[in-house]
Design a protein around this motif. Structure first.
Motif, mmCIF file in Angstrom:
data_model
loop_
_atom_site.group_PDB
_atom_site.id
_atom_site.type_symbol
_atom_site.label_atom_id
_atom_site.label_comp_id
_atom_site.label_asym_id
_atom_site.label_seq_id
_atom_site.Cartn_x
_atom_site.Cartn_y
_atom_site.Cartn_z
ATOM 1 N N SER A 138 1.033 -0.921 0.010
ATOM 2 C CA SER A 138 -0.030 0.143 0.068
ATOM 3 C C SER A 138 0.658 1.049 -0.289
ATOM 4 O O SER A 138 2.020 1.578 0.781
ATOM 5 C CB SER A 138 -1.062 -0.391 1.571
ATOM 6 O OG SER A 138 -0.954 1.257 2.234
ATOM 7 N N SER A 139 0.521 1.814 -0.758
ATOM 8 C CA SER A 139 1.340 3.469 -0.609
ATOM 9 C C SER A 139 1.132 4.715 0.338
ATOM 10 O O SER A 139 1.823 5.334 -0.028
ATOM 11 C CB SER A 139 1.038 4.138 -1.833
ATOM 12 O OG SER A 139 -0.477 4.348 -2.279
ATOM 13 N N GLU A 140 -0.380 3.924 1.110
ATOM 14 C CA GLU A 140 -0.151 4.788 2.583
ATOM 15 C C GLU A 140 0.799 4.725 3.838
ATOM 16 O O GLU A 140 0.850 5.130 3.872
ATOM 17 C CB GLU A 140 -2.218 4.418 2.531
ATOM 18 C CG GLU A 140 -2.649 5.456 1.963
ATOM 19 C CD GLU A 140 -4.172 5.287 1.389
ATOM 20 O OE1 GLU A 140 -4.764 4.867 2.362
ATOM 21 O OE2 GLU A 140 -4.325 5.308 -0.152
ATOM 22 N N ASN A 141 0.860 3.456 3.279
ATOM 23 C CA ASN A 141 1.609 3.367 4.596
ATOM 24 C C ASN A 141 2.939 4.036 4.524
ATOM 25 O O ASN A 141 3.998 3.581 3.515
ATOM 26 C CB ASN A 141 1.534 1.728 5.036
ATOM 27 C CG ASN A 141 2.973 0.996 4.611
ATOM 28 O OD1 ASN A 141 4.068 1.592 4.782
ATOM 29 N ND2 ASN A 141 3.122 -0.173 4.345
ATOM 30 N N TYR A 142 3.780 4.652 5.221
ATOM 31 C CA TYR A 142 5.493 5.180 5.551
ATOM 32 C C TYR A 142 6.218 4.603 5.771
ATOM 33 O O TYR A 142 7.815 4.883 6.094
ATOM 34 C CB TYR A 142 4.959 6.749 5.922
ATOM 35 C CG TYR A 142 4.361 7.492 5.337
ATOM 36 C CD1 TYR A 142 4.050 8.225 3.681
ATOM 37 C CD2 TYR A 142 2.687 8.103 5.478
ATOM 38 C CE1 TYR A 142 3.098 8.966 3.364
ATOM 39 C CE2 TYR A 142 1.720 8.512 5.192
ATOM 40 C CZ TYR A 142 2.242 8.884 3.368
ATOM 41 O OH TYR A 142 1.263 9.836 2.753
ATOM 42 N N GLU A 143 5.783 3.786 6.688
ATOM 43 C CA GLU A 143 6.617 2.370 7.745
ATOM 44 C C GLU A 143 7.791 1.621 6.576
ATOM 45 O O GLU A 143 8.617 1.330 6.450
ATOM 46 C CB GLU A 143 5.957 1.689 8.326
ATOM 47 C CG GLU A 143 5.937 2.699 9.065
ATOM 48 C CD GLU A 143 4.771 1.367 10.543
ATOM 49 O OE1 GLU A 143 5.405 0.538 10.436
ATOM 50 O OE2 GLU A 143 3.897 2.295 11.341
ATOM 51 N N VAL A 144 6.935 1.256 5.670
ATOM 52 C CA VAL A 144 7.284 0.146 4.809
ATOM 53 C C VAL A 144 7.160 0.178 3.561
ATOM 54 O O VAL A 144 6.154 0.755 3.011
ATOM 55 C CB VAL A 144 6.696 -1.145 4.583
ATOM 56 C CG1 VAL A 144 7.230 -2.528 3.952
ATOM 57 C CG2 VAL A 144 6.667 -1.184 6.291
ATOM 58 N N ALA A 145 8.273 0.067 2.197
ATOM 59 C CA ALA A 145 8.678 1.077 1.507
ATOM 60 C C ALA A 145 8.976 -0.290 0.270
ATOM 61 O O ALA A 145 10.362 -0.943 0.171
ATOM 62 C CB ALA A 145 9.205 1.853 0.717
ATOM 63 N N VAL A 146 9.130 -1.399 0.318
ATOM 64 C CA VAL A 146 9.061 -3.225 -0.195
ATOM 65 C C VAL A 146 9.397 -3.348 -1.360
ATOM 66 O O VAL A 146 11.058 -2.981 -1.356
ATOM 67 C CB VAL A 146 8.233 -4.326 0.154
ATOM 68 C CG1 VAL A 146 6.768 -3.914 -0.618
ATOM 69 C CG2 VAL A 146 8.509 -5.237 0.140
ATOM 70 N N PHE A 147 9.160 -2.602 -2.464
ATOM 71 C CA PHE A 147 9.769 -2.362 -3.318
ATOM 72 C C PHE A 147 11.018 -1.545 -3.565
ATOM 73 O O PHE A 147 12.118 -1.711 -4.410
ATOM 74 C CB PHE A 147 8.416 -1.842 -4.669
ATOM 75 C CG PHE A 147 7.647 -2.840 -4.973
ATOM 76 C CD1 PHE A 147 7.671 -4.398 -5.781
ATOM 77 C CD2 PHE A 147 6.442 -2.365 -5.231
ATOM 78 C CE1 PHE A 147 6.907 -6.059 -5.156
ATOM 79 C CE2 PHE A 147 5.143 -3.681 -4.373
ATOM 80 C CZ PHE A 147 5.657 -4.360 -5.190
ATOM 81 N N ARG A 148 10.583 -0.440 -2.469
ATOM 82 C CA ARG A 148 12.046 0.284 -3.087
ATOM 83 C C ARG A 148 13.058 -0.805 -2.037
ATOM 84 O O ARG A 148 14.691 -0.786 -2.793
ATOM 85 C CB ARG A 148 11.671 1.875 -2.365
ATOM 86 C CG ARG A 148 12.526 2.729 -1.878
ATOM 87 C CD ARG A 148 13.047 3.813 -3.111
ATOM 88 N NE ARG A 148 14.680 3.907 -2.891
ATOM 89 C CZ ARG A 148 15.079 4.940 -3.750
ATOM 90 N NH1 ARG A 148 14.449 6.294 -4.053
ATOM 91 N NH2 ARG A 148 16.346 5.959 -3.332
#
Lengths: 278, 316
Positions: free
Chosen positions: A62-72
């Motif tokens: 989800s793009s709304e979660n700022y904790e996790v940027a899994v693809f990045r």
């Protein structure tokens, strides 16, 4: 059953029991990734999810979660590992060729320093290395994750030893044919060193992708984290761990290595025996 | 580089000279360019940090301040004066690290040898599968391995306690006692790393001369005799290598206690690497942290030296 057949039969049974110790945790990771938190924390031997949920993955994506940027994070890990590995292969192969074949000034001193540096454990360079990168303003960059690996002497030593044992005759005749040093390197030395270069590549790639301590202390900006750091942060960061999300993230983080393992298991095994017996 | 002797030395010199001559025609610069990138990385990220680390260890060096006070060997003295803060932290964690080494090194060596023998003895068509199964955790990252085992050992939700309950044993609060916490760390490390050593042992076992076994079979030797008098002596060099490598690994222990026990309960699983990083990044004392790192590095260095000497000896 003959004695040997019986022996093999019992060994297979015994190995199967031990294999459970290795396989069960892996299956547990995978299945927990598809459980709700309530179910993941329920306890008891509830192996199979009551109903598969993709919520953990949806949360991570989800793009709304700022904790996790899994693809990045996955992208960062792959970028660092690929660039670092290519860099190490180029640098180390060239250096080993120069040391084994060319008239390098101060060759004895360089070889001596390489040998001495192999005796020095990483813990000694850890803090000053951190301070240098901090002073250069390079924390939270790809540079801090990639550059230190260029000082690794493992590959230079591995390839140097290989080239020293490798007959010079072919290169010699190429010299007589008027080939340049660069051509000899590219067309004779590199193709012939392929097994050692593959070994170096595999060991470096696994090492960089799974690197733990160094990115953990040099990267704290979310967008620059590697997936390894991301998983570790998720584990130690918050008070209540969502095991479903943690396992989903772990699973995603392992996919590249699982692919590497499936494609090149034999090559990895060969590489390890190369590192063990020098 | 004893192995150079494999080659005819006289011939080697003429060959090297021929190529060297060729390059000399373009000047030594060309050959220097081949090694330059490595020398650059090596100097910047290996030699300079080593020297810098020694310098830092001679100062009172606060990570957040600009001013540093020269102390000479005071940081090292403090480390060895019993009763000082750093002495207490360093040696209590060193004791924990040594405890881990004493338990894990023999355990990991024996387990990896047993697995190697097992893989070599299962029905031939399963050899590859079992090797892959015992080996695959090695390619996973420490974070993932830590996460998986944290869940398995979780007192309430974990699979292990569920299994124990199923056979009538009460749940164990794994991270509540030192023994339980060490069990978590050791089992996790074993799962992660045993396959790597197993590969080394499989390779060594396959290199043991078949003739020795055949001769022993003719004499009607027992399996135990064959193992004790043929297999063990033949794989002894690799065994020594595995023991030394595992010892080095043990003194570098960090991630497993960080992720699984956070050094607890109390400080019972706090290892030296943790005390060094705390000193540097929590107390901001880079000087004494560097001194601790150099002393730990010295201890690890002894084992690396042993390993190096042993490789040398093997090469003759």
């Amino acid at each position: 059953m003959s004695y040997y057949k019986r022996k093999r039969f019992y060994a297979t049974i015994f190995a199967t029991i031990i294999a459970l110790f290795f396989v069960v945790p892996a299956i547990w990771i995978i299945l927990t990734a598809f459980k709700t938190d309530a179910e993941a924390l329920r306890g008891g031997v509830n192996f199979w999810p009551d109903h598969f949920t993709f919520k953990n993955f949806m949360y991570l994506f989800s793009s709304e979660n700022y904790e996790v940027a899994v693809f990045r994070w996955l992208g960062n890990s792959l970028f660092v590992s690929v660039v670092g590995t290519v860099l190490v292969i180029i640098i180390d192969t060239m250096a080993a060729f120069a040391l084994a074949r060319l008239n390098v000034p101060f060759k004895k001193i360089i070889l001596g320093l390489i040998l001495i540096s192999m005796l020095i454990p990483n813990v000694i360079t850890l803090l000053p290395q951190f301070l240098n990168f901090a002073n250069a303003g390079l924390l939270n960059t790809y540079g801090v994750m990639i550059l230190p690996v260029t000082s690794s002497t493992f590959g230079v030593f591995l390839l140097y030893q290989f080239l020293k044992k490798f007959p010079v005759e072919i290169e010699e005749s190429a010299v007589l044919d008027g080939a340049s040093t660069w051509k000899i390197f590219l067309h004779i030395v590199v193709p012939n060193s392929k097994p050692m270069i593959v070994t170096l590549g595999i060991i470096t790639f696994i090492g960089l992708y799974n690197d733990f301590l160094w990115p953990l202390i040099t990267i704290n900006q979310n967008s620059m984290k590697t997936i390894t750091v991301g998983v570790a942060n998720m584990m130690t960061g918050s008070l209540s761990i969502s095991y479903g999300r943690l396992m989903a993230l772990s699973l995603l983080s392992s996919i590249p290595m699982i692919i590497v393992f499936i494609i090149s298991q034999k090559q990895i095994v060969k590489s390890i025996t190369h590192t063990g017996i020098k | 580089m004893a192995n150079v002797s494999l080659f005819n030395p006289a011939k080697r010199i003429t060959n090297t000279t021929k190529i060297a001559k060729k390059t000399r025609s373009k000047g030594q610069l060309a050959s220097f360019l081949f090694i330059l990138p490595f020398l650059l990385g090596f100097t910047l990220f290996c030699i300079i940090p080593i020297v810098y680390g020694i310098i830092i260890s001679l100062f009172q060096w606060n990570l957040l301040d600009k001013g540093h006070i020269f102390l000479g060997l005071e940081n090292y003295k403090q480390l060895f004066i019993s009763g000082s803060y750093v002495n207490g932290v360093f040696f209590s964690t060193l004791k924990n690290t040594a405890l881990y080494a004493v338990i894990s090194v023999p355990l990991f060596t024996i387990c990896s040898l047993v697995l190697a023998i097992l893989v070599n003895n299962v029905s031939k068509r399963f050899t590859g599968i079992f090797r892959a199964i015992f080996f695959f955790p090695y390619v996973l990252s420490l974070s993932v391995v830590g996460a998986a085992w944290a869940l398995i050992f979780n007192p309430g939700a974990g699979f292990l306690n569920a299994l124990l309950n199923a056979i009538g044993i009460d749940s164990i609060q794994w991270n509540a006692t030192p023994a339980g916490a060490w069990t978590m760390i050791i089992v996790t490390s074993l799962w992660w790393g045993v396959g790597f050593n197993m590969i080394l042992f499989i390779n060594a076992l396959n290199n043991v001369s078949e003739e020795l076994y055949e001769a022993a079979n003719v004499d009607g030797a027992s399996a135990w005799f064959k193992f004790k008098d043929i297999t063990l002596p033949s794989i002894q060099p690799i065994m020594l290598y595995v023991v030394i490598m595992s010892t080095i690994g043990a003194f570098n222990l960090y991630g497993q206690p960080l992720l699984l026990t956070a050094g607890g309960p109390g400080t019972s699983t706090k290892v030296t690497m943790m005390s060094i990083l705390d000193e540097a990044f929590i107390r901001h004392q880079l000087g004494s942290a560097s001194a601790m790192a150099i002393v730990l590095g010295g201890i690890i260095g002894i084992f690396i030296l042993l390993q190096y000497l042993f490789i040398k000896r093997k090469e003759g």
